[in-house]
Write a protein that holds these residues in place. Sequence first.
Motif, PDB file in Angstrom:
ATOM      1  N   PRO A   9      43.595  -7.748  14.507  1.00  0.00           N
ATOM      2  CA  PRO A   9      43.373  -6.443  13.868  1.00  0.00           C
ATOM      3  C   PRO A   9      41.967  -6.375  13.278  1.00  0.00           C
ATOM      4  O   PRO A   9      41.562  -7.278  12.526  1.00  0.00           O
ATOM      5  CB  PRO A   9      44.440  -6.396  12.764  1.00  0.00           C
ATOM      6  N   PRO A  10      41.181  -5.353  13.584  1.00  0.00           N
ATOM      7  CA  PRO A  10      39.817  -5.253  13.042  1.00  0.00           C
ATOM      8  C   PRO A  10      39.842  -4.877  11.566  1.00  0.00           C
ATOM      9  O   PRO A  10      40.667  -4.055  11.148  1.00  0.00           O
ATOM     10  CB  PRO A  10      39.186  -4.146  13.882  1.00  0.00           C
ATOM     11  N   PRO A  11      38.974  -5.464  10.751  1.00  0.00           N
ATOM     12  CA  PRO A  11      38.931  -5.117   9.330  1.00  0.00           C
ATOM     13  C   PRO A  11      38.415  -3.694   9.131  1.00  0.00           C
ATOM     14  O   PRO A  11      37.603  -3.207   9.916  1.00  0.00           O
ATOM     15  CB  PRO A  11      37.962  -6.151   8.741  1.00  0.00           C
ATOM     16  N   SER A  12      38.883  -3.040   8.083  1.00  0.00           N
ATOM     17  CA  SER A  12      38.437  -1.679   7.794  1.00  0.00           C
ATOM     18  C   SER A  12      37.276  -1.648   6.810  1.00  0.00           C
ATOM     19  O   SER A  12      36.586  -0.639   6.681  1.00  0.00           O
ATOM     20  CB  SER A  12      39.602  -0.851   7.233  1.00  0.00           C
ATOM     21  N   GLU A  13      37.063  -2.760   6.124  1.00  0.00           N
ATOM     22  CA  GLU A  13      35.958  -2.847   5.170  1.00  0.00           C
ATOM     23  C   GLU A  13      35.588  -4.305   4.949  1.00  0.00           C
ATOM     24  O   GLU A  13      36.341  -5.218   5.307  1.00  0.00           O
ATOM     25  CB  GLU A  13      36.336  -2.197   3.841  1.00  0.00           C
ATOM     26  N   LEU A  14      34.419  -4.517   4.340  1.00  0.00           N
ATOM     27  CA  LEU A  14      33.977  -5.870   4.033  1.00  0.00           C
ATOM     28  C   LEU A  14      34.669  -6.373   2.776  1.00  0.00           C
ATOM     29  O   LEU A  14      34.910  -5.612   1.836  1.00  0.00           O
ATOM     30  CB  LEU A  14      32.464  -5.907   3.825  1.00  0.00           C
ATOM     31  N   SER A  15      34.966  -7.654   2.754  1.00  0.00           N
ATOM     32  CA  SER A  15      35.532  -8.265   1.555  1.00  0.00           C
ATOM     33  C   SER A  15      34.401  -8.577   0.570  1.00  0.00           C
ATOM     34  O   SER A  15      33.219  -8.596   0.959  1.00  0.00           O
ATOM     35  CB  SER A  15      36.255  -9.561   1.924  1.00  0.00           C
ATOM     36  N   PRO A  16      34.704  -8.814  -0.717  1.00  0.00           N
ATOM     37  CA  PRO A  16      33.654  -9.204  -1.674  1.00  0.00           C
ATOM     38  C   PRO A  16      32.883 -10.433  -1.207  1.00  0.00           C
ATOM     39  O   PRO A  16      31.664 -10.520  -1.414  1.00  0.00           O
ATOM     40  CB  PRO A  16      34.453  -9.481  -2.949  1.00  0.00           C
ATOM     41  N   ALA A  17      33.566 -11.377  -0.563  1.00  0.00           N
ATOM     42  CA  ALA A  17      32.891 -12.576  -0.069  1.00  0.00           C
ATOM     43  C   ALA A  17      31.897 -12.226   1.037  1.00  0.00           C
ATOM     44  O   ALA A  17      30.808 -12.803   1.107  1.00  0.00           O
ATOM     45  CB  ALA A  17      33.923 -13.588   0.440  1.00  0.00           C
ATOM     46  N   ASP A  18      32.274 -11.283   1.888  1.00  0.00           N
ATOM     47  CA  ASP A  18      31.365 -10.846   2.959  1.00  0.00           C
ATOM     48  C   ASP A  18      30.116 -10.195   2.366  1.00  0.00           C
ATOM     49  O   ASP A  18      28.995 -10.462   2.809  1.00  0.00           O
ATOM     50  CB  ASP A  18      32.059  -9.838   3.878  1.00  0.00           C
ATOM     51  N   ILE A  19      30.301  -9.358   1.374  1.00  0.00           N
ATOM     52  CA  ILE A  19      29.176  -8.665   0.740  1.00  0.00           C
ATOM     53  C   ILE A  19      28.258  -9.661   0.053  1.00  0.00           C
ATOM     54  O   ILE A  19      27.026  -9.561   0.137  1.00  0.00           O
ATOM     55  CB  ILE A  19      29.691  -7.618  -0.260  1.00  0.00           C
ATOM     56  N   GLU A  20      28.836 -10.665  -0.594  1.00  0.00           N
ATOM     57  CA  GLU A  20      28.027 -11.690  -1.265  1.00  0.00           C
ATOM     58  C   GLU A  20      27.231 -12.496  -0.246  1.00  0.00           C
ATOM     59  O   GLU A  20      26.068 -12.820  -0.470  1.00  0.00           O
ATOM     60  CB  GLU A  20      28.932 -12.618  -2.070  1.00  0.00           C
ATOM     61  N   ARG A  21      27.859 -12.791   0.888  1.00  0.00           N
ATOM     62  CA  ARG A  21      27.173 -13.548   1.938  1.00  0.00           C
ATOM     63  C   ARG A  21      25.986 -12.759   2.494  1.00  0.00           C
ATOM     64  O   ARG A  21      24.913 -13.326   2.724  1.00  0.00           O
ATOM     65  CB  ARG A  21      28.166 -13.865   3.056  1.00  0.00           C
ATOM     66  N   ILE A  22      26.165 -11.462   2.707  1.00  0.00           N
ATOM     67  CA  ILE A  22      25.079 -10.631   3.221  1.00  0.00           C
ATOM     68  C   ILE A  22      23.934 -10.529   2.228  1.00  0.00           C
ATOM     69  O   ILE A  22      22.762 -10.467   2.607  1.00  0.00           O
ATOM     70  CB  ILE A  22      25.606  -9.220   3.552  1.00  0.00           C
ATOM     71  N   ALA A  23      24.271 -10.537   0.936  1.00  0.00           N
ATOM     72  CA  ALA A  23      23.266 -10.385  -0.104  1.00  0.00           C
ATOM     73  C   ALA A  23      22.527 -11.679  -0.414  1.00  0.00           C
ATOM     74  O   ALA A  23      21.647 -11.702  -1.263  1.00  0.00           O
ATOM     75  CB  ALA A  23      23.917  -9.867  -1.392  1.00  0.00           C
ATOM     76  N   ALA A  24      22.862 -12.777   0.288  1.00  0.00           N
ATOM     77  CA  ALA A  24      22.199 -14.063   0.048  1.00  0.00           C
ATOM     78  C   ALA A  24      20.702 -13.907   0.268  1.00  0.00           C
ATOM     79  O   ALA A  24      20.266 -13.158   1.142  1.00  0.00           O
ATOM     80  CB  ALA A  24      22.769 -15.129   0.975  1.00  0.00           C
ATOM     81  N   PRO A  25      19.861 -14.612  -0.509  1.00  0.00           N
ATOM     82  CA  PRO A  25      18.412 -14.438  -0.441  1.00  0.00           C
ATOM     83  C   PRO A  25      17.815 -14.671   0.941  1.00  0.00           C
ATOM     84  O   PRO A  25      16.955 -13.940   1.388  1.00  0.00           O
ATOM     85  CB  PRO A  25      17.883 -15.479  -1.432  1.00  0.00           C
ATOM     86  N   SER A  26      18.287 -15.695   1.646  1.00  0.00           N
ATOM     87  CA  SER A  26      17.684 -16.020   2.934  1.00  0.00           C
ATOM     88  C   SER A  26      18.314 -15.197   4.046  1.00  0.00           C
ATOM     89  O   SER A  26      19.524 -15.166   4.194  1.00  0.00           O
ATOM     90  CB  SER A  26      17.856 -17.506   3.245  1.00  0.00           C
ATOM     91  N   THR A  27      17.451 -14.526   4.827  1.00  0.00           N
ATOM     92  CA  THR A  27      17.939 -13.798   5.994  1.00  0.00           C
ATOM     93  C   THR A  27      17.486 -14.477   7.276  1.00  0.00           C
ATOM     94  O   THR A  27      17.635 -13.934   8.353  1.00  0.00           O
ATOM     95  CB  THR A  27      17.423 -12.345   5.983  1.00  0.00           C
ATOM     96  N   LEU A  28      16.916 -15.691   7.145  1.00  0.00           N
ATOM     97  CA  LEU A  28      16.510 -16.431   8.330  1.00  0.00           C
ATOM     98  C   LEU A  28      17.724 -16.988   9.030  1.00  0.00           C
ATOM     99  O   LEU A  28      18.717 -17.325   8.390  1.00  0.00           O
ATOM    100  CB  LEU A  28      15.592 -17.601   7.941  1.00  0.00           C
ATOM    101  N   PRO A  29      17.681 -17.106  10.356  1.00  0.00           N
ATOM    102  CA  PRO A  29      18.769 -17.776  11.052  1.00  0.00           C
ATOM    103  C   PRO A  29      18.881 -19.206  10.582  1.00  0.00           C
ATOM    104  O   PRO A  29      17.899 -19.818  10.165  1.00  0.00           O
ATOM    105  CB  PRO A  29      18.341 -17.708  12.525  1.00  0.00           C
ATOM    106  N   ARG A  30      20.086 -19.768  10.638  1.00  0.00           N
ATOM    107  CA  ARG A  30      20.298 -21.109  10.149  1.00  0.00           C
ATOM    108  C   ARG A  30      19.341 -22.099  10.787  1.00  0.00           C
ATOM    109  O   ARG A  30      18.845 -23.023  10.141  1.00  0.00           O
ATOM    110  CB  ARG A  30      21.749 -21.543  10.430  1.00  0.00           C
ATOM    111  N   SER A  31      19.058 -21.931  12.080  1.00  0.00           N
ATOM    112  CA  SER A  31      18.217 -22.877  12.793  1.00  0.00           C
ATOM    113  C   SER A  31      16.758 -22.816  12.356  1.00  0.00           C
ATOM    114  O   SER A  31      16.003 -23.739  12.586  1.00  0.00           O
ATOM    115  CB  SER A  31      18.295 -22.607  14.296  1.00  0.00           C
ATOM    116  N   LEU A  32      16.331 -21.700  11.709  1.00  0.00           N
ATOM    117  CA  LEU A  32      14.946 -21.544  11.306  1.00  0.00           C
ATOM    118  C   LEU A  32      14.758 -21.662   9.805  1.00  0.00           C
ATOM    119  O   LEU A  32      13.646 -21.581   9.307  1.00  0.00           O
ATOM    120  CB  LEU A  32      14.401 -20.182  11.780  1.00  0.00           C
ATOM    121  N   SER A  33      15.831 -21.835   9.053  1.00  0.00           N
ATOM    122  CA  SER A  33      15.722 -21.943   7.614  1.00  0.00           C
ATOM    123  C   SER A  33      15.035 -23.240   7.231  1.00  0.00           C
ATOM    124  O   SER A  33      15.259 -24.284   7.837  1.00  0.00           O
ATOM    125  CB  SER A  33      17.115 -21.898   6.964  1.00  0.00           C
ATOM    126  N   VAL A  34      14.179 -23.178   6.241  1.00  0.00           N
ATOM    127  CA  VAL A  34      13.483 -24.362   5.771  1.00  0.00           C
ATOM    128  C   VAL A  34      14.341 -25.054   4.727  1.00  0.00           C
ATOM    129  O   VAL A  34      14.660 -24.489   3.692  1.00  0.00           O
ATOM    130  CB  VAL A  34      12.114 -23.987   5.165  1.00  0.00           C
TER     131      VAL A  34
END
Length: 234
Positions: free
Chosen positions: A129-154
């Motif tokens: 079943p597809p989610p209808s909205e983001l969970s608080p954990a999803d929103i916190e993850r998106i708001a994390a400071p780094s937007t670099l892909p994991r492979s390019l993060s320093v």
Amino acid sequence: KMADTQEIDVFDSEPSEQLRELLAVEGNDQCFDCSDQRPVWASVNLGIFLCINCAGVHRSYGTSVSRVRSITLDTWPAAHLKSMRLGGNKNFRKFLENHNSASTVHDRYYSHTAELYRMRLRALVDDLPPPSELSPADIERIAAPSTLPRSLSVSSTPAVWSPDGPTCERCRVSFSATRRRHHCRKCGLCVCAQCAPEGNSKPIPEWKLHKPVRHCKDCYQGPPFKQGQRIGSM
């Protein structure tokens, strides 16, 4: 409903034939970002078609934001084809418009709306079943400071490995005796040998890994590391 009304059986024909049929669907015959009439690339986790120039930009976003594949050069497992069938340029554009998403191209793909669409599309591919909205954990993850892909993060410390799962985190194909399970030493994802070939090995000196270690295709850059080659000579 995100799926287009045109039905294409992703198991009854070759990938190249299925992709040609999908490109013929209205809206898929041009690049999603710039409307170029020659889309030869696609973003699998967004289900959209792209021209070669915009595909290069999408690669810079990282695979968690846009996982880019060539229509003609890359292999296409059934899960990726299903994602493109359930997605499509028109469906993603309509979803963005309905949610009043950001207007700039860069902000569009990092928005809450885009992340919700990615999660919904992945759920549909997995027959969940597809989610209808983001969970608080999803929103916190998106708001994390780094937007670099994991492979390019320093980082000075190695990536945390994902738990062993039944399917590859890159291509979503089940592990088997002939499709062995590995971990990319750069991003930590649990991947199959096809997504992390043995030849995709090189050191990660910033993590004090001076011997060649396996990388997935998305993290690996450069020629294979040859036995006996010194790091300084690469």
